[in-house]
Design an enzyme around this catalytic site. Structure first.
Site, PDB file in Angstrom:
ATOM      1  N   ASP A 104       0.797  -1.232   0.000  1.00 35.90           N
ATOM      2  CA  ASP A 104       0.000   0.000   0.000  1.00 35.90           C
ATOM      3  C   ASP A 104       0.831   1.285   0.000  1.00 35.90           C
ATOM      4  O   ASP A 104       0.289   2.380  -0.167  1.00 35.90           O
ATOM      5  CB  ASP A 104      -0.972  -0.004   1.202  1.00 35.90           C
ATOM      6  CG  ASP A 104      -0.265  -0.194   2.555  1.00 35.90           C
ATOM      7  OD1 ASP A 104      -0.850  -0.823   3.454  1.00 35.90           O
ATOM      8  OD2 ASP A 104       0.891   0.287   2.708  1.00 35.90           O
ATOM      9  N   HIS A 119       6.678  -7.647  -1.322  1.00 31.89           N
ATOM     10  CA  HIS A 119       5.621  -8.156  -2.218  1.00 31.89           C
ATOM     11  C   HIS A 119       5.249  -7.136  -3.276  1.00 31.89           C
ATOM     12  O   HIS A 119       4.174  -7.211  -3.863  1.00 31.89           O
ATOM     13  CB  HIS A 119       4.381  -8.560  -1.400  1.00 31.89           C
ATOM     14  CG  HIS A 119       4.637  -9.769  -0.547  1.00 31.89           C
ATOM     15  ND1 HIS A 119       3.907 -10.042   0.590  1.00 31.89           N
ATOM     16  CD2 HIS A 119       5.547 -10.760  -0.662  1.00 31.89           C
ATOM     17  CE1 HIS A 119       4.345 -11.163   1.138  1.00 31.89           C
ATOM     18  NE2 HIS A 119       5.350 -11.624   0.405  1.00 31.89           N
ATOM     19  N   CYS A 146       1.439  -2.016 -22.474  1.00 35.17           N
ATOM     20  CA  CYS A 146       2.839  -1.588 -22.388  1.00 35.17           C
ATOM     21  C   CYS A 146       3.166  -0.658 -23.559  1.00 35.17           C
ATOM     22  O   CYS A 146       2.875  -1.001 -24.717  1.00 35.17           O
ATOM     23  CB  CYS A 146       3.730  -2.841 -22.437  1.00 35.17           C
ATOM     24  SG  CYS A 146       5.490  -2.474 -22.543  1.00 35.17           S
ATOM     25  N   GLY A 186       2.440  -6.882  12.990  1.00 37.42           N
ATOM     26  CA  GLY A 186       1.204  -6.905  12.209  1.00 37.42           C
ATOM     27  C   GLY A 186       1.196  -7.929  11.103  1.00 37.42           C
ATOM     28  O   GLY A 186       0.659  -7.679  10.016  1.00 37.42           O
TER      29      GLY A 186
HETATM   30  P1  OAD Z   1      -2.603 -11.364   7.524  1.00 32.63           P
HETATM   31  O1  OAD Z   1      -3.962 -10.843   7.264  1.00 32.63           O
HETATM   32  O2  OAD Z   1      -2.290 -12.792   7.272  1.00 32.63           O
HETATM   33  O3  OAD Z   1      -2.212 -11.092   9.065  1.00 32.63           O
HETATM   34  C1  OAD Z   1      -2.395  -9.813   9.608  1.00 32.63           C
HETATM   35  C2  OAD Z   1      -1.989  -9.920  11.072  1.00 32.63           C
HETATM   36  O4  OAD Z   1      -2.106  -8.622  11.625  1.00 32.63           O
HETATM   37  C3  OAD Z   1      -2.900 -10.840  11.881  1.00 32.63           C
HETATM   38  O5  OAD Z   1      -2.098 -11.772  12.600  1.00 32.63           O
HETATM   39  C4  OAD Z   1      -3.637  -9.909  12.841  1.00 32.63           C
HETATM   40  O6  OAD Z   1      -3.760 -10.461  14.145  1.00 32.63           O
HETATM   41  C5  OAD Z   1      -2.702  -8.726  12.887  1.00 32.63           C
HETATM   42  N1  OAD Z   1      -3.369  -7.441  13.121  1.00 32.63           N
HETATM   43  C6  OAD Z   1      -4.560  -7.018  12.654  1.00 32.63           C
HETATM   44  N2  OAD Z   1      -4.793  -5.747  13.055  1.00 32.63           N
HETATM   45  C7  OAD Z   1      -3.694  -5.370  13.779  1.00 32.63           C
HETATM   46  C8  OAD Z   1      -3.315  -4.190  14.456  1.00 32.63           C
HETATM   47  N3  OAD Z   1      -4.114  -3.100  14.490  1.00 32.63           N
HETATM   48  N4  OAD Z   1      -2.113  -4.162  15.094  1.00 32.63           N
HETATM   49  C9  OAD Z   1      -1.298  -5.242  15.082  1.00 32.63           C
HETATM   50  N5  OAD Z   1      -1.601  -6.404  14.450  1.00 32.63           N
HETATM   51  C10 OAD Z   1      -2.787  -6.455  13.816  1.00 32.63           C
HETATM   52  O7  OAD Z   1      -1.616 -10.409   6.707  1.00 32.63           O
HETATM   53  P2  OAD Z   1      -0.089 -10.632   6.448  1.00 32.63           P
HETATM   54  O8  OAD Z   1       0.582 -11.404   7.535  1.00 32.63           O
HETATM   55  O9  OAD Z   1       0.489  -9.314   6.099  1.00 32.63           O
HETATM   56  O10 OAD Z   1       1.015 -11.729   0.266  1.00 32.63           O
HETATM   57  O11 OAD Z   1      -0.098 -11.539   5.124  1.00 32.63           O
HETATM   58  C11 OAD Z   1       1.159 -11.806   4.542  1.00 32.63           C
HETATM   59  C12 OAD Z   1       0.935 -11.975   3.083  1.00 32.63           C
HETATM   60  O12 OAD Z   1      -0.103 -12.932   2.840  1.00 32.63           O
HETATM   61  C13 OAD Z   1       0.445 -10.729   2.359  1.00 32.63           C
HETATM   62  O13 OAD Z   1       1.486  -9.828   2.081  1.00 32.63           O
HETATM   63  C14 OAD Z   1      -0.082 -11.344   1.076  1.00 32.63           C
HETATM   64  C15 OAD Z   1      -0.744 -12.604   1.608  1.00 32.63           C
HETATM   65  O14 OAD Z   1      -0.537 -13.699   0.765  1.00 32.63           O
HETATM   66  C16 OAD Z   1       0.972 -11.323  -1.051  1.00 32.63           C
HETATM   67  O15 OAD Z   1       0.117 -10.546  -1.448  1.00 32.63           O
HETATM   68  C17 OAD Z   1       2.035 -11.892  -1.912  1.00 32.63           C
END
Ligand code: OAD
Length: 244
Positions: A104, A119, A146, A186
């Site tokens: 983002d 990513h 393109c 996060g």
């Molecule tokens: P997830 O949605 O899997 O996990 C988000 C985490 O943030 C969860 O464990 C929540 O508990 C936590 N969370 C939510 N709100 C929060 C807050 N206010 N403060 C702290 N923690 C909070 O998202 P990611 O781990 O980022 O990949 O997912 C990793 C990747 O999975 C993404 O980048 C995407 C997806 O496949 C690609 O797009 C290639």
């Protein structure tokens, strides 16, 4: 929650901090975490069915509609106190490298420099045929093309089944191998290879800190595990660093 004294001591002694963030850091800006349900029209779709090369080849118009919706959503939000606290933290330690799984661009909008976008980036456009970044495309077309080869453009994000950009991988590995303190913030710590960075940091002697709303597979492997919102805990960490 109070910030553990041991974590403050470790931060004060740290020479090289490495931070990995996930969609939880952007949640308080109003950007849904990756595994949260899509809203409105997109409820019927699983991101895993849209964010793949196969989905794009099957229906490029649909995939572009989804990414335009995500771009508009992100354009309408602002970085939150968690993003800003990481900018402040970078000024309080000798060296801080920020690796994000988020596409983002909110870390950059908050003022973070040299962000490693593991990513990719939602607002970047790349040629689906050549892979190169294209900056002069006519984005009014339903499926932009393109300017070089006429092939379809795609958003510059890593799709499921695709590799991490080599430069991001190398830069992240270098940051992890040299850090003495690693923050996982996060992220559900479920998606590899990003999920392996904390273990690589620990193996070379770094202390591991997790700041996350929920427990994750990493939580039991950390030196410090702070369960809560990053938009609350990160500013609190900065405040404690400043006063004690
Ligand atoms: P997830 O949605 O899997 O996990 C988000 C985490 O943030 C969860 O464990 C929540 O508990 C936590 N969370 C939510 N709100 C929060 C807050 N206010 N403060 C702290 N923690 C909070 O998202 P990611 O781990 O980022 O990949 O997912 C990793 C990747 O999975 C993404 O980048 C995407 C997806 O496949 C690609 O797009 C290639």
């Amino acid at each position: 929650m109070t910030i553990p004294k041991g974590l403050l001591d470790a931060l004060r002694a740290s020479q090289r901090v490495c931070v990995l963030t996930g969609s939880g850091v952007s949640a308080e800006s109003g950007v849904p975490a990756f595994r949260e349900a899509q809203t409105g029209l997109w409820e019927q779709y699983d991101p895993h069915e849209l964010a793949t090369p196969e989905a794009f080849q099957r229906d490029p118009q649909l995939v572009w509609r989804w990414y335009r919706w995500r771009r508009e959503l992100v354009d309408g939000v602002e970085p939150n106190p968690g993003h800003h606290a990481l900018v402040t933290l970078a000024g309080l330690v000798p060296e801080l490298t920020l690796i994000t799984q988020n596409v983002d661009g909110l870390h950059q909008r908050a003022g973070s420099d040299d962000v490693i976008e593991f990513h990719g980036n939602l607002f970047q456009n790349r040629c689906f045929v050549e892979g190169c970044v294209v900056d002069d495309a006519d984005l009014s077309l339903e499926v932009p093309v393109c300017s070089g080869c006429g092939g379809m453009l795609r958003p510059g994000v890593v799709w499921f089944g695709e590799s991490i950009p080599e430069s991001a991988m190398n830069d992240a590995a270098a940051a992890v191998s040299g850090c003495d303190l690693f923050f996982s913030i996060g992220t559900s710590a479920l998606v590899w290879p990003a999920a392996g960075l904390a273990d690589a940091a620990r193996q070379q002697g770094a202390s591991i800190v997790e700041i996350n709303l929920d427990v994750t597979p990493l939580s039991s492997e950390t030196n410090f595990c702070l369960q809560g919102k990053s938009g609350t805990l990160l500013p609190e960490l900065i405040d404690c660093l400043a006063v004690q």
